[in-house]
Scaffold this motif. Sequence first.
Motif, mmCIF file in Angstrom:
data_model
loop_
_atom_site.group_PDB
_atom_site.id
_atom_site.type_symbol
_atom_site.label_atom_id
_atom_site.label_comp_id
_atom_site.label_asym_id
_atom_site.label_seq_id
_atom_site.Cartn_x
_atom_site.Cartn_y
_atom_site.Cartn_z
ATOM 1 N N ILE A 155 -36.974 -64.328 38.163
ATOM 2 C CA ILE A 155 -38.102 -65.196 37.864
ATOM 3 C C ILE A 155 -38.464 -64.957 36.409
ATOM 4 O O ILE A 155 -38.265 -63.858 35.901
ATOM 5 C CB ILE A 155 -39.291 -64.945 38.803
ATOM 6 N N GLY A 156 -38.943 -65.999 35.778
ATOM 7 C CA GLY A 156 -39.349 -65.851 34.379
ATOM 8 C C GLY A 156 -40.323 -64.701 34.315
ATOM 9 O O GLY A 156 -41.219 -64.601 35.139
ATOM 10 N N GLU B 107 -36.922 -57.692 39.234
ATOM 11 C CA GLU B 107 -37.572 -57.551 37.924
ATOM 12 C C GLU B 107 -38.010 -56.102 37.708
ATOM 13 O O GLU B 107 -37.910 -55.569 36.599
ATOM 14 C CB GLU B 107 -38.782 -58.482 37.838
ATOM 15 N N ILE B 108 -38.488 -55.463 38.776
ATOM 16 C CA ILE B 108 -38.894 -54.052 38.687
ATOM 17 C C ILE B 108 -37.688 -53.185 38.312
ATOM 18 O O ILE B 108 -37.769 -52.309 37.447
ATOM 19 C CB ILE B 108 -39.508 -53.560 40.019
ATOM 20 N N PRO C 124 -28.972 -62.555 24.075
ATOM 21 C CA PRO C 124 -30.233 -63.256 23.797
ATOM 22 C C PRO C 124 -31.079 -63.546 25.042
ATOM 23 O O PRO C 124 -32.305 -63.468 24.983
ATOM 24 C CB PRO C 124 -29.794 -64.558 23.122
ATOM 25 N N LEU C 125 -30.421 -63.862 26.162
ATOM 26 C CA LEU C 125 -31.172 -64.186 27.380
ATOM 27 C C LEU C 125 -31.882 -62.953 27.920
ATOM 28 O O LEU C 125 -33.060 -62.999 28.277
ATOM 29 C CB LEU C 125 -30.251 -64.779 28.452
ATOM 30 N N MET D 75 -36.719 -59.606 28.409
ATOM 31 C CA MET D 75 -37.303 -58.287 28.177
ATOM 32 C C MET D 75 -38.587 -58.365 27.361
ATOM 33 O O MET D 75 -39.560 -57.680 27.646
ATOM 34 C CB MET D 75 -36.312 -57.390 27.414
ATOM 35 N N THR D 76 -38.548 -59.204 26.326
ATOM 36 C CA THR D 76 -39.724 -59.365 25.460
ATOM 37 C C THR D 76 -40.909 -59.855 26.287
ATOM 38 O O THR D 76 -42.025 -59.342 26.163
ATOM 39 C CB THR D 76 -39.413 -60.358 24.330
ATOM 40 N N ASP D 77 -40.650 -60.868 27.153
ATOM 41 C CA ASP D 77 -41.714 -61.395 28.019
ATOM 42 C C ASP D 77 -42.173 -60.337 29.011
ATOM 43 O O ASP D 77 -43.363 -60.211 29.295
ATOM 44 C CB ASP D 77 -41.217 -62.628 28.796
#
Lengths: 227, 225
Positions: B146-147, B156-157, B184-185, B190-192
Amino acid sequence: MEEVKLLGFWSSPFVYRVKWALKHKDVKYEYLEEDLWNKKSDLLLRSNPVQKRVPVLLHDGKPIAESIVILEYIEEMWPHNPLLPQDPHERAMARYWMKFGEDKAPILLGFYLNFGEEQEKNVKEAKELLKILEKHGLGENKFFGGDEIGLVDFAFGWIACWLEVMEEAVGVKLSEAESLPRLHEWIENFKKVPLIKENTPDRDRMLSFYKQRREQRRESFISSRAS
Amino acid sequence: MGEVEVKLLGSWMSPFVRRVQWALKLKGVTYEYLEEDLKKKSPRLLNYNPIHKKIPVLVIDGKPIAESPVIIEFIDDMWKHNPILPIDPYERSVARFWAKFIDEKLSNVVRMALFSEGEEQEKAVKESIESFEIVERELFKEKTLIGAGEGIGYLEIILGSFCTWLPAIEEGAGFKVFDSNKFPLVNKWMTDFLELSIVKEDLPPRDRLVSYFQQIRHFVLATKK
């Protein structure tokens, strides 16, 4: 109409985990044998592009890879005849032991995969791991699942049905009945379960296969050392 | 459902412990946190995790559970609100597949790079990069994750905890695995991820982590010789 396919290889204990689970749940499926060494099918390469290996379960065309992941999927899709405990803590313990088996597989199978010093090291460590499995995993239970077989028994099924054939092929003994009496009792009980008894690869064919594979590995090992 | 007594044995420097803390936070579970000194393992740690002697260990009414993915699944089983794993069985299997891949082919391999040198380290670094290539190419293709802006679940965790810690491990050990231009993806994700308040609010300071990894690497390499 639900369509279930299983991509497999005749001698793989990982594939058999899935077969046992499907049969236990009475799920009809189509089995497709993969020619792993010569030419993997397009279906396999499309379905498991990451690992390119079996087993892969296809349910209505959707692929699931990794035998332990497939086992959890089967348990969730077909919850009758449960193979995991209902209690969350007991479920966690079952998952813990399945993970233990996965994490320690390279060491447990090291006697077959490796040679020389590394093999000796693996054998020594594997014997300790089996003791831990017997004492903490199995305990006083008849099966890892308790009174009945469960996913953990399937996950360790290779110890019951494959290990002694591989030991003979390699000429190394990992598991002595005297030092692992409860585990050996479990082996006997597991092999007697009709589902298991009727669904294991032919022993002679396995022995010949593992001997051949061991020789091929030995040749690779020697040539990689020579360079 | 009655109150259960929840304790978490952990260490400030462990991404695996952080995973469990995020999971407990998502469920709003109150727990007692017990910091373990891994150089001098406490009797309670040895009692609760005699086999691996590692953290995290979740203790529920005195009963221990070890191994972070197992603990997270347990938390999801125990507390049904705010599900962490997807509801759909197929999506659950995809999440579990990738979590296993990330732990086996990234976390473990980076750990090998951290605790080795020379050829052995080079091999581990190369393998980690190959694993990132697979993640970039295969995991992101189907929008499996998920975004990061939409909140976090099981996968994501697992990925987030690893990626958050990676820069400090790389700096502490002196190797480079993650090139943001090459991935890049993953980099965008990661940045988000790092902007999420649940993640941001108490990450250990970077220099403290770097220093820790430098020391532990030194210690392990010295022990090997």
